[in-house]
Design an enzyme around this catalytic site. Sequence first.
Site, PDB file in Angstrom:
ATOM      1  N   GLY A  81       6.451  -9.179  -4.094  1.00 26.81           N
ATOM      2  CA  GLY A  81       5.278  -8.594  -3.267  1.00 26.81           C
ATOM      3  C   GLY A  81       5.524  -8.399  -1.929  1.00 26.81           C
ATOM      4  O   GLY A  81       6.764  -8.743  -1.395  1.00 26.81           O
ATOM      5  N   PHE A  82       4.380  -8.184  -1.068  1.00 29.70           N
ATOM      6  CA  PHE A  82       4.614  -7.913   0.462  1.00 29.70           C
ATOM      7  C   PHE A  82       5.151  -9.392   0.841  1.00 29.70           C
ATOM      8  O   PHE A  82       6.314  -9.434   1.556  1.00 29.70           O
ATOM      9  CB  PHE A  82       3.240  -7.621   0.788  1.00 29.70           C
ATOM     10  CG  PHE A  82       3.081  -7.569   2.254  1.00 29.70           C
ATOM     11  CD1 PHE A  82       3.938  -7.401   3.244  1.00 29.70           C
ATOM     12  CD2 PHE A  82       1.637  -8.404   2.898  1.00 29.70           C
ATOM     13  CE1 PHE A  82       3.677  -7.492   4.639  1.00 29.70           C
ATOM     14  CE2 PHE A  82       1.499  -8.614   4.098  1.00 29.70           C
ATOM     15  CZ  PHE A  82       2.482  -8.187   5.264  1.00 29.70           C
ATOM     16  N   VAL A  83       4.211 -10.553   0.863  1.00 33.12           N
ATOM     17  CA  VAL A  83       4.662 -11.465   1.552  1.00 33.12           C
ATOM     18  C   VAL A  83       5.940 -12.042   0.782  1.00 33.12           C
ATOM     19  O   VAL A  83       6.893 -12.676   1.452  1.00 33.12           O
ATOM     20  CB  VAL A  83       3.531 -12.532   1.569  1.00 33.12           C
ATOM     21  CG1 VAL A  83       4.013 -14.052   1.974  1.00 33.12           C
ATOM     22  CG2 VAL A  83       2.383 -12.107   2.419  1.00 33.12           C
ATOM     23  N   LEU A 143       6.879 -20.301 -17.802  1.00 37.00           N
ATOM     24  CA  LEU A 143       8.099 -20.167 -17.092  1.00 37.00           C
ATOM     25  C   LEU A 143       9.454 -20.882 -17.955  1.00 37.00           C
ATOM     26  O   LEU A 143      10.388 -21.021 -17.140  1.00 37.00           O
ATOM     27  CB  LEU A 143       7.960 -20.772 -15.813  1.00 37.00           C
ATOM     28  CG  LEU A 143       7.531 -20.000 -14.778  1.00 37.00           C
ATOM     29  CD1 LEU A 143       6.938 -20.718 -13.623  1.00 37.00           C
ATOM     30  CD2 LEU A 143       8.344 -18.566 -14.222  1.00 37.00           C
ATOM     31  N   TYR A 194     -10.947 -13.490  -7.158  1.00 44.07           N
ATOM     32  CA  TYR A 194      -9.647 -13.921  -6.294  1.00 44.07           C
ATOM     33  C   TYR A 194     -10.156 -15.278  -5.573  1.00 44.07           C
ATOM     34  O   TYR A 194      -9.369 -16.413  -5.847  1.00 44.07           O
ATOM     35  CB  TYR A 194      -9.546 -12.813  -5.294  1.00 44.07           C
ATOM     36  CG  TYR A 194      -8.285 -13.375  -4.376  1.00 44.07           C
ATOM     37  CD1 TYR A 194      -7.175 -13.347  -4.836  1.00 44.07           C
ATOM     38  CD2 TYR A 194      -8.438 -13.394  -2.903  1.00 44.07           C
ATOM     39  CE1 TYR A 194      -5.831 -13.522  -3.961  1.00 44.07           C
ATOM     40  CE2 TYR A 194      -7.453 -13.720  -2.068  1.00 44.07           C
ATOM     41  CZ  TYR A 194      -6.302 -13.625  -2.570  1.00 44.07           C
ATOM     42  OH  TYR A 194      -5.242 -13.924  -1.769  1.00 44.07           O
ATOM     43  N   LYS A 238      -8.422 -18.968  -6.744  1.00 42.68           N
ATOM     44  CA  LYS A 238      -7.574 -19.571  -5.634  1.00 42.68           C
ATOM     45  C   LYS A 238      -8.142 -21.039  -5.676  1.00 42.68           C
ATOM     46  O   LYS A 238      -7.334 -22.048  -5.454  1.00 42.68           O
ATOM     47  CB  LYS A 238      -7.554 -18.931  -4.461  1.00 42.68           C
ATOM     48  CG  LYS A 238      -6.461 -17.713  -4.494  1.00 42.68           C
ATOM     49  CD  LYS A 238      -4.939 -18.017  -4.734  1.00 42.68           C
ATOM     50  CE  LYS A 238      -4.333 -16.892  -4.412  1.00 42.68           C
ATOM     51  NZ  LYS A 238      -2.728 -17.376  -4.705  1.00 42.68           N
ATOM     52  N   TYR A 298      -2.319 -32.102 -10.364  1.00 44.12           N
ATOM     53  CA  TYR A 298      -0.852 -32.166 -10.354  1.00 44.12           C
ATOM     54  C   TYR A 298      -0.366 -33.283  -9.251  1.00 44.12           C
ATOM     55  O   TYR A 298       0.626 -34.156  -9.781  1.00 44.12           O
ATOM     56  CB  TYR A 298      -0.053 -31.111 -10.377  1.00 44.12           C
ATOM     57  CG  TYR A 298       0.269 -30.485 -11.751  1.00 44.12           C
ATOM     58  CD1 TYR A 298      -0.984 -29.985 -12.383  1.00 44.12           C
ATOM     59  CD2 TYR A 298       1.139 -30.729 -12.275  1.00 44.12           C
ATOM     60  CE1 TYR A 298      -0.819 -29.267 -13.561  1.00 44.12           C
ATOM     61  CE2 TYR A 298       1.216 -30.105 -13.796  1.00 44.12           C
ATOM     62  CZ  TYR A 298       0.436 -29.388 -14.394  1.00 44.12           C
ATOM     63  OH  TYR A 298       0.374 -29.126 -15.838  1.00 44.12           O
ATOM     64  N   THR A 324      -2.854 -11.232   6.694  1.00 42.63           N
ATOM     65  CA  THR A 324      -1.303 -10.980   7.231  1.00 42.63           C
ATOM     66  C   THR A 324      -1.053  -9.463   6.902  1.00 42.63           C
ATOM     67  O   THR A 324      -1.528  -8.762   6.121  1.00 42.63           O
ATOM     68  CB  THR A 324      -0.462 -11.576   6.293  1.00 42.63           C
ATOM     69  OG1 THR A 324      -0.852 -13.016   6.420  1.00 42.63           O
ATOM     70  CG2 THR A 324       1.142 -11.793   6.595  1.00 42.63           C
ATOM     71  N   ARG A 384      -6.061  -2.548   2.275  1.00 40.92           N
ATOM     72  CA  ARG A 384      -6.257  -3.422   3.197  1.00 40.92           C
ATOM     73  C   ARG A 384      -6.228  -2.691   4.521  1.00 40.92           C
ATOM     74  O   ARG A 384      -5.811  -1.546   4.468  1.00 40.92           O
ATOM     75  CB  ARG A 384      -5.292  -4.536   3.081  1.00 40.92           C
ATOM     76  CG  ARG A 384      -5.862  -5.319   2.095  1.00 40.92           C
ATOM     77  CD  ARG A 384      -4.773  -6.551   2.007  1.00 40.92           C
ATOM     78  NE  ARG A 384      -3.373  -6.384   1.302  1.00 40.92           N
ATOM     79  CZ  ARG A 384      -2.479  -7.248   0.831  1.00 40.92           C
ATOM     80  NH1 ARG A 384      -3.016  -8.578   1.250  1.00 40.92           N
ATOM     81  NH2 ARG A 384      -1.288  -6.995   0.572  1.00 40.92           N
TER      82      ARG A 384
HETATM   83  N1  UDP Z   1     -11.763  -2.324   5.763  1.00 40.89           N
HETATM   84  C1  UDP Z   1     -12.373  -1.199   6.385  1.00 40.89           C
HETATM   85  N2  UDP Z   1     -11.722   0.127   6.156  1.00 40.89           N
HETATM   86  C2  UDP Z   1     -10.737   0.269   5.108  1.00 40.89           C
HETATM   87  C3  UDP Z   1     -10.190  -1.212   4.598  1.00 40.89           C
HETATM   88  C4  UDP Z   1     -10.687  -2.516   5.037  1.00 40.89           C
HETATM   89  O1  UDP Z   1     -13.011  -1.144   7.378  1.00 40.89           O
HETATM   90  O2  UDP Z   1     -10.268   1.372   4.950  1.00 40.89           O
HETATM   91  C5  UDP Z   1     -12.257  -3.505   6.508  1.00 40.89           C
HETATM   92  C6  UDP Z   1     -13.148  -4.367   5.311  1.00 40.89           C
HETATM   93  O3  UDP Z   1     -14.118  -4.258   4.638  1.00 40.89           O
HETATM   94  C7  UDP Z   1     -12.908  -5.768   5.777  1.00 40.89           C
HETATM   95  C8  UDP Z   1     -11.714  -5.726   6.795  1.00 40.89           C
HETATM   96  O4  UDP Z   1     -11.498  -4.383   6.920  1.00 40.89           O
HETATM   97  O5  UDP Z   1     -14.136  -6.159   6.535  1.00 40.89           O
HETATM   98  C9  UDP Z   1     -10.529  -6.400   6.131  1.00 40.89           C
HETATM   99  O6  UDP Z   1     -10.206  -5.953   4.983  1.00 40.89           O
HETATM  100  P1  UDP Z   1      -9.156  -6.277   4.085  1.00 40.89           P
HETATM  101  O7  UDP Z   1      -9.240  -5.547   2.733  1.00 40.89           O
HETATM  102  O8  UDP Z   1      -7.700  -6.005   4.888  1.00 40.89           O
HETATM  103  O9  UDP Z   1      -8.996  -7.785   3.594  1.00 40.89           O
HETATM  104  P2  UDP Z   1     -10.049  -8.813   3.458  1.00 40.89           P
HETATM  105  O10 UDP Z   1     -10.140  -9.846   4.653  1.00 40.89           O
HETATM  106  O11 UDP Z   1     -11.452  -8.099   3.182  1.00 40.89           O
HETATM  107  O12 UDP Z   1      -9.544  -9.547   2.220  1.00 40.89           O
END
Ligand code: UDP
Length: 334
Positions: free
Chosen positions: A10-12, A61, A165, A169, A179, A195, A206
């Site tokens: 993944g990314f991270v 695993l 999510y 988490k 654990y 991040t 994102r």
């Molecule tokens: N956001 C936005 N336009 C986009 C994608 C995200 O304005 O095209 C906003 C989203 O609504 C949130 C913030 O950017 O307020 C961060 O969104 P992201 O999906 O990156 O992460 P989140 O912090 O919500 O998990």
Amino acid sequence: MRALVTGGAGFVGSHVCEALLDRGDEVVAVDSMISGSPRNVSHLLSRPGFRLVRHDITEGLGPVAGGGPGGPGDDGGAAAVLDDRRVDVVLHLACPASPIDYASYPLETLDVSSRGTRAALELAAVHGARLVLASTSEVYGDPLVHPQTEDYWGNVNPVGPRSVYDEGKRFAEALTMAYRRERGVDAGIVRIFNTYGPRMRAHDGRVVPTFVRQALAGEPLTVAGDGSQTRSLCYVDDLVDGLLRFAGTAEPGPVNLGNPNERSVRQIAHDVLAATGSRSRLRFVDLPTDDPKVRRPDITRARELLGWEPGVPWEDGLARTVAWFRERREEAAA
Ligand code: UDP
């Protein structure tokens, strides 16, 4: 040291694998490839001590060292992901983390946070390994305490679309602590705030990759709501540094890892326009359900326990990210 990185493609995760190899560790990266991609680690495949396994950890695993039939590592017959050499540290990062990913894979998100986390903890128990759970600032939900300290319990909608999510988490955190208490596993929790950096998918939804992709393509930047909501963005190298420092302790956490440099989404859009030299305009779109209004980590605990704080300024991190996306512009457009 021998490390298992779940979500290693993944990314991270891919940056974590690279940092571990750079310091001389052996790394087994396991990834279902739901949101990860082998391309994120293709440059590591030729490095000694690196192995990539495509596997869904919700299937277990095992069999693992010391497990055996019916033993603690017995998963009822899933393929062996690891040979029986000892694992010293488990970095448990596997989980879709972008809102559009976990909306597309709600059940997988819940499964990996529950059964997947249990499999990772079980393996850590059998190997006597340190385990780090990658939790999230989303456990604070739409926070009523600002900035967020680790002792804040959060404001999460348990039935909204983000709950797979957030609650996943939160359950993973509870499992990790159980654990630790019941089985004596050296497990700890970090809460990762927003991040950004190279290897985010251009279409992962994102804010940073979306705005950078749109700016480079000359398309409007889709600002959600009025863009006054805030986020605090941490460059991936800083995050990985904090994560590995935490892995090197026996601390339970939770410890916030993020950059306290808070900006509005509207400001982020303007910064991306400046960094790309784009003349795209802003297009205001609907705010997603339960979108947190503010987010900023209090990192006092990370400073005190780990001597850690982010060092990459937003302007530099953004410039590096833009350069990376610029090189892959055609791919991103596709
Ligand atoms: N956001 C936005 N336009 C986009 C994608 C995200 O304005 O095209 C906003 C989203 O609504 C949130 C913030 O950017 O307020 C961060 O969104 P992201 O999906 O990156 O992460 P989140 O912090 O919500 O998990």
